[in-house]
Design a protein around this motif. Structure first.
Motif, PDB file in Angstrom:
ATOM      1  N   ILE A 104      -2.111 -32.035 -28.042  1.00 17.30           N
ATOM      2  CA  ILE A 104      -2.552 -32.888 -26.949  1.00 17.30           C
ATOM      3  C   ILE A 104      -2.260 -34.354 -27.227  1.00 17.30           C
ATOM      4  CG2 ILE A 104      -4.613 -33.757 -25.762  1.00 17.30           C
ATOM      5  CD1 ILE A 104      -5.681 -30.848 -25.894  1.00 17.30           C
ATOM      6  N   VAL A 105      -2.545 -34.824 -28.448  1.00 14.03           N
ATOM      7  CA  VAL A 105      -2.365 -36.252 -28.722  1.00 14.03           C
ATOM      8  C   VAL A 105      -0.900 -36.625 -28.893  1.00 14.03           C
ATOM      9  CG1 VAL A 105      -4.639 -36.447 -29.778  1.00 14.03           C
ATOM     10  CG2 VAL A 105      -2.654 -36.054 -31.235  1.00 14.03           C
ATOM     11  N   THR A 106       0.000 -35.645 -29.056  1.00 11.64           N
ATOM     12  CA  THR A 106       1.428 -35.973 -29.122  1.00 11.64           C
ATOM     13  C   THR A 106       2.109 -35.876 -27.763  1.00 11.64           C
ATOM     14  OG1 THR A 106       1.906 -33.691 -29.783  1.00 11.64           O
ATOM     15  CG2 THR A 106       1.757 -35.319 -31.528  1.00 11.64           C
ATOM     16  N   VAL A 107       1.568 -35.060 -26.864  1.00 12.93           N
ATOM     17  CA  VAL A 107       2.226 -34.837 -25.570  1.00 12.93           C
ATOM     18  C   VAL A 107       1.561 -35.626 -24.442  1.00 12.93           C
ATOM     19  CG1 VAL A 107       2.816 -33.092 -23.832  1.00 12.93           C
ATOM     20  CG2 VAL A 107       3.050 -32.564 -26.265  1.00 12.93           C
ATOM     21  N   ALA A 108       0.246 -35.695 -24.417  1.00 13.49           N
ATOM     22  CA  ALA A 108      -0.452 -36.348 -23.309  1.00 13.49           C
ATOM     23  C   ALA A 108      -0.073 -37.824 -23.123  1.00 13.49           C
ATOM     24  CB  ALA A 108      -1.959 -36.197 -23.476  1.00 13.49           C
ATOM     25  N   PRO A 109       0.074 -38.617 -24.212  1.00 17.27           N
ATOM     26  CA  PRO A 109       0.490 -40.004 -23.991  1.00 17.27           C
ATOM     27  C   PRO A 109       1.857 -40.136 -23.344  1.00 17.27           C
ATOM     28  CG  PRO A 109      -0.499 -39.756 -26.161  1.00 17.27           C
ATOM     29  CD  PRO A 109      -0.303 -38.373 -25.610  1.00 17.27           C
ATOM     30  N   ASN A 412     -12.016 -32.724 -22.796  1.00 16.08           N
ATOM     31  CA  ASN A 412     -12.454 -34.109 -22.895  1.00 16.08           C
ATOM     32  C   ASN A 412     -11.387 -35.020 -23.495  1.00 16.08           C
ATOM     33  OD1 ASN A 412     -15.535 -34.391 -22.126  1.00 16.08           O
ATOM     34  ND2 ASN A 412     -15.306 -32.419 -23.121  1.00 16.08           N
ATOM     35  N   THR A 413     -10.565 -34.486 -24.407  1.00 17.93           N
ATOM     36  CA  THR A 413      -9.472 -35.294 -24.968  1.00 17.93           C
ATOM     37  C   THR A 413      -8.423 -35.595 -23.908  1.00 17.93           C
ATOM     38  OG1 THR A 413      -9.815 -34.290 -27.151  1.00 17.93           O
ATOM     39  CG2 THR A 413      -7.734 -35.433 -26.778  1.00 17.93           C
ATOM     40  N   ILE A 414      -8.022 -34.568 -23.162  1.00 18.44           N
ATOM     41  CA  ILE A 414      -7.060 -34.762 -22.074  1.00 18.44           C
ATOM     42  C   ILE A 414      -7.611 -35.743 -21.043  1.00 18.44           C
ATOM     43  CG2 ILE A 414      -6.167 -33.614 -20.000  1.00 18.44           C
ATOM     44  CD1 ILE A 414      -4.315 -33.008 -22.103  1.00 18.44           C
ATOM     45  N   ALA A 415      -8.877 -35.572 -20.679  1.00 18.54           N
ATOM     46  CA  ALA A 415      -9.478 -36.437 -19.662  1.00 18.54           C
ATOM     47  C   ALA A 415      -9.495 -37.892 -20.119  1.00 18.54           C
ATOM     48  CB  ALA A 415     -10.896 -35.958 -19.353  1.00 18.54           C
TER      49      ALA A 415
END
Length: 451
Positions: A104-109, A412-415
């Motif tokens: 998530i933290v590598t793709v979402a940004p 919650n991380t994605i949000a």
């Protein structure tokens, strides 16, 4: 379900089990300690803890040295269309499947930087990212933070039943029966490439709020002050995967199995994974030192990264203790004596539906598996239901909660990264998730007829 907290709930259960087994203030607390220590004395359990700590420690160093930020920056500069963004989301799974949070933290940004350039809403992008996170990762047989834990809860459950077998092998056999993961992946693929929803990119909780297209500082892993070095992610991650594959094959080969398939099945996979990760961590330290990063800072970020896994390690410790207490109290004998009348046809779908309900309200796949797996294996064994099918149903139920629950860390991380309202975003995901869950439940009924 009352507190929405897994660890206190499991600890309360373990305390009650301890006092039931040995009534009395002193003897009860002493038994509680003994149940906790029983899991920590197991060599394989220590290996699992070591693997989890080192893995998140490695991710911590990747963050400090700009590996994650470099990957985000390199990818976001080359994508300018909806199709390209979605193809990147799916293909990036090949290099970021080690853990959902890491993915998530590598793709979402990257997606955040592209939202105002492509015709897709942030909640739809979030859905696609999550579709390619936990549902895919739970199907991966090696080099993930999930494999050790999933094999562990299976091993504990079959040991409590007195069943001969290997937890990892049963986990492998259960992968095709994780029907929820398979269903939601297919749904996500359809929504990615065959479903066109023309809406402006707005916040899921506030339609009038324009999304900020800056990706820097949307998560600490891509903060402005960090360097940008994509190879600091690619080399260590590639090393872990490659070494795990080679060492797993070598482990089976040393036992006399020359066929790659048989070598992988018969290998000591946990040993191979821990050894591969330890070797990669040591070489990664040298790689980063060669780039003149501070040894003191590398050690600090490694420890800080590893400490991020401490809640999970505490969860594991309590789950292992609870498994020992259930065995001591005769849980498997109780299930065999009282629940063997249940038709085998109903065991997998009912386990899945009950587990999906639990996981939605606690938001934790690992917590659900720790709670439900002993019951599932006991029911499967007493009713003669195929064990890999039962295990797959339990794993599928936990995946449902991790994907759809508003309490899930992933939600919650994605949000937070995509500037979404967590509750509204969770409601947006619930419709497709329920379709996937319904499909899975029907699939368990049908497959139970066949097997």
């Amino acid at each position: 379900m009352k507190t929405k907290l897994v660890i206190p709930g499991l600890t309360a259960g373990l305390l009650i089990a301890s006092f039931l087994y040995k009534p009395g203030v002193i003897t009860g607390f002493q038994q509680f300690y003994e149940f906790i220590m029983s899991g920590l004395k197991d060599e394989n359990n220590i290996k699992i803890i070591l693997f989890l700590y080192m893995f998140t420690g490695l991710i911590g160093m990747m963050k400090f040295t700009g590996g994650i930020k470099g990957f985000v920056e390199a990818a976001s500069s080359k994508i300018s269309s909806k199709k390209g963004a979605l193809m990147l989301t799916w293909f990036s799974t090949l290099g970021t499947f080690s853990a959902p949070s890491f993915r998530i933290v590598t793709v979402a940004p990257i997606m955040k930087a592209l939202l105002n350039k492509v015709k897709i809403t942030p909640q739809e992008l979030g859905f696609v990212i999550e579709t390619t996170a936990t549902p895919i990762i739970v199907l991966m047989p090696i080099a993930t933070a999930f494999v050790g834990y999933m094999s562990s809860v299976v091993q504990l459950s079959i040991r409590a039943e007195g069943i001969e077998g290997d937890g990892y092998r049963l986990f492998l056999q259960s992968i095709p029966y994780n029907f929820f993961s398979i269903s939601i992946i297919l749904i996500g693929f359809y929504l990615s490439f065959f479903h066109d929803r023309k809406k402006p990119a707005t916040d899921a909780g506030n339609p009038e709020k324009k999304l900020d297209d800056k990706w820097e500082d949307c998560h600490p892993a891509v903060a402005k002050e960090l360097p940008s070095k994509p190879f600091n992610l690619a080399l260590p991650l590639g090393g872990v995967i490659l070494l795990t594959l080679l060492l797993t094959y070598w482990s089976g080969f040393e036992k006399g199995f020359t066929s790659p398939v048989n070598a992988f099945i018969e290998a000591d996979v946990l040993d191979a994974m821990v050894f591969a990760l330890l070797t990669t961590v040591l070489f990664t330290f040298l790689l980063y030192l060669f780039q003149r990063f501070s040894l003191k800072e590398l050690v600090r970020f490694f420890i800080e990264g590893g400490n991020d896994m401490m809640p999970v390690i505490v969860l594991l410790t309590v789950v292992w203790g609870l498994a020992a207490s259930a065995e001591a109290l005769g849980f498997s004998e109780f299930v065999t004596a009282n629940l063997d009348w249940i038709p085998a046809l109903f065991v997998p779908p009912v386990l899945f539906l009950v587990g999906a309900f639990i996981s939605y309200f606690i938001g934790s796949s690992w917590g659900t598996w720790g709670i439900l797996m002993p019951l599932g294996v006991s029911l499967g064994n007493s009713t003669g239901t195929d064990l890999p099918l039962v295990i797959g149903a339990v794993f599928a139920s936990g995946t449902f909660g991790a994907f759809s629950s508003p309490l899930s860390d992933n939600t919650n991380t994605i949000a937070r990264i995509l500037q979404l309202n967590p509750m509204t975003y969770a409601k947006f995901k619930l419709g497709p998730a329920l379709i996937g869950a319904g499909t899975a439940a029907v699939g368990y009924f049908i497959i139970s007829f066949v097997i």
